[in-house]
Design an enzyme around this catalytic site. Structure first.
Site, short mmCIF file in Angstrom:
data_model
loop_
_atom_site.label_atom_id
_atom_site.label_comp_id
_atom_site.label_asym_id
_atom_site.label_seq_id
_atom_site.Cartn_x
_atom_site.Cartn_y
_atom_site.Cartn_z
N LYS A 14 8.44 2.19 1.26
CA LYS A 14 8.18 3.09 0.13
C LYS A 14 6.88 3.86 0.33
O LYS A 14 6.82 5.07 0.16
CB LYS A 14 8.14 2.29 -1.20
CG LYS A 14 9.40 1.51 -1.49
CD LYS A 14 9.34 0.78 -2.81
CE LYS A 14 8.31 -0.32 -2.88
NZ LYS A 14 8.56 -1.47 -1.97
N ARG A 89 9.87 -1.89 -12.03
CA ARG A 89 10.43 -3.06 -11.33
C ARG A 89 11.16 -4.00 -12.27
O ARG A 89 11.60 -5.07 -11.83
CB ARG A 89 9.31 -3.86 -10.66
CG ARG A 89 8.72 -3.13 -9.51
CD ARG A 89 7.91 -4.07 -8.66
NE ARG A 89 7.02 -3.25 -7.87
CZ ARG A 89 6.51 -3.61 -6.73
NH1 ARG A 89 6.76 -4.78 -6.23
NH2 ARG A 89 5.71 -2.81 -6.07
N ARG A 123 1.97 -5.32 9.21
CA ARG A 123 1.40 -4.10 8.60
C ARG A 123 -0.13 -4.13 8.61
O ARG A 123 -0.76 -5.14 8.37
CB ARG A 123 1.87 -4.00 7.15
CG ARG A 123 1.12 -2.91 6.38
CD ARG A 123 1.73 -2.59 5.07
NE ARG A 123 1.94 -3.72 4.20
CZ ARG A 123 2.68 -3.67 3.10
NH1 ARG A 123 3.27 -2.57 2.74
NH2 ARG A 123 2.82 -4.74 2.37
N ARG A 155 -3.56 -6.62 4.04
CA ARG A 155 -3.49 -7.03 2.65
C ARG A 155 -3.45 -8.54 2.50
O ARG A 155 -2.80 -9.24 3.28
CB ARG A 155 -2.23 -6.43 1.99
CG ARG A 155 -2.47 -5.03 1.48
CD ARG A 155 -1.24 -4.32 1.04
NE ARG A 155 -0.31 -5.05 0.20
CZ ARG A 155 0.80 -4.52 -0.30
NH1 ARG A 155 1.08 -3.25 -0.07
NH2 ARG A 155 1.62 -5.24 -1.03
N ARG A 166 7.77 -12.54 -3.04
CA ARG A 166 7.94 -11.13 -3.46
C ARG A 166 9.40 -10.71 -3.33
O ARG A 166 9.94 -10.01 -4.18
CB ARG A 166 7.03 -10.21 -2.62
CG ARG A 166 5.57 -10.32 -3.03
CD ARG A 166 4.59 -9.91 -1.95
NE ARG A 166 4.70 -8.54 -1.55
CZ ARG A 166 4.08 -8.04 -0.46
NH1 ARG A 166 3.32 -8.83 0.28
NH2 ARG A 166 4.21 -6.78 -0.15
#
Ligand code: AP5
Length: 208
Positions: A14, A89, A123, A155, A166
């Site tokens: 996203k 969400r 990431r 992160r 998640r």
């Protein structure tokens, strides 16, 4: 004001696509994840509350998110429409959004669960410009990152245990929104398990 929504599981791409769509459409990206991380960094009351949920891979309570969005869409850059990244969400968030703005397109980036952990655990981003990379799939190239002071950042919630939580939250609380938007005729499914450029092209075509 009318707006678009980028929808999908954690690590679907996203944020990666939002940056490209913003360049093409001029719509500002509103990422609730980025807003929450800014609040955590600033040590605000919202940030302190949100951190406990984010570290556990759970959704932050709806009322906190809805208040953040209501304030953000009053900014001048939002007056001609925005691109929501990671919002809504839950059904209550979608209901609140319907009272705020007309959503014209929901772009669902679909990636199988088995790809998600490798995407998220590889990431990293540049602390200076925020551009996002991946150890294998999208490494920082010879041209650099978009600013002249690349500093690698990872992160706190990008670890395997939190990713699985998640994903669970996505399947339990967020994926039911697909039916909600599909029945409104504004839901566009995009195969997100392909080259980044191909996905961007399909999103831009869905937005026309
Ligand atoms: P948030 O920051 O929104 O995280 P997320 O939804 O889990 O999504 P990500 O940012 O992890 O992934 P992405 O889809 O943007 O993927 P990316 O482009 O980076 O939310 C974090 C937390 O905040 C939540 O867990 C929750 O606690 C809270 N929160 C946020 N919003 C909330 C809300 N509305 N309600 C309640 N709580 C909320 O790509 C991932 C990696 O893959 C990158 O390394 C990238 O380079 C790579 N990649 C991208 N595309 C491809 C491709 N096509 N092929 C190969 N690699 C690719």
């Amino acid at each position: 004001m009318s707006s678009i929504v980028l929808f999908g599981p954690p690590g679907a791409g996203k944020g990666t696509q939002a940056e490209r769509i913003t360049q093409q459409t001029g719509l500002p990206q509103i990422s609730t994840g980025d807003m929450l991380r800014a609040a955590v960094k600033a040590g605000t009351e919202t940030g302190i509350l949100a951190k406990t949920y984010m570290d556990a891979g759970q959704l932050v309570p709806d009322e906190v998110i809805i208040d953040l969005i209501k304030e953000r869409i009053t900014h001048p850059d939002a007056k001609n429409g925005v691109m929501f990244d990671g919002f809504p969400r839950t059904i209550p968030q979608a209901e609140a959004l319907a009272d705020i703005t007309a959503v014209t397109h929901v772009i669902a980036i679909e990636v199988p669960d088995e790809r998600i952990v490798e995407r998220i655990c590889g990431r990293y981003s540049c602390a200076g410009c925020g551009n996002v990379f991946h150890d294998i799939f999208n490494p920082l190239g010879p041209d650099g990152c978009g600013c002249d002071r690349f500093v690698e950042k990872r992160r706190a919630d990008d670890n395997e245990d939190t990713v699985l939580s998640r994903l669970g939250a996505y399947h339990d609380q967020t994926s039911p929104l697909a039916d909600w938007y599909e029945s409104a005729g504004i839901f566009h499914r995009i195969n997100g398990d392909r080259a980044i450029d191909d996905i961007t092209a399909d999103i831009l075509s869905a937005l026309q």
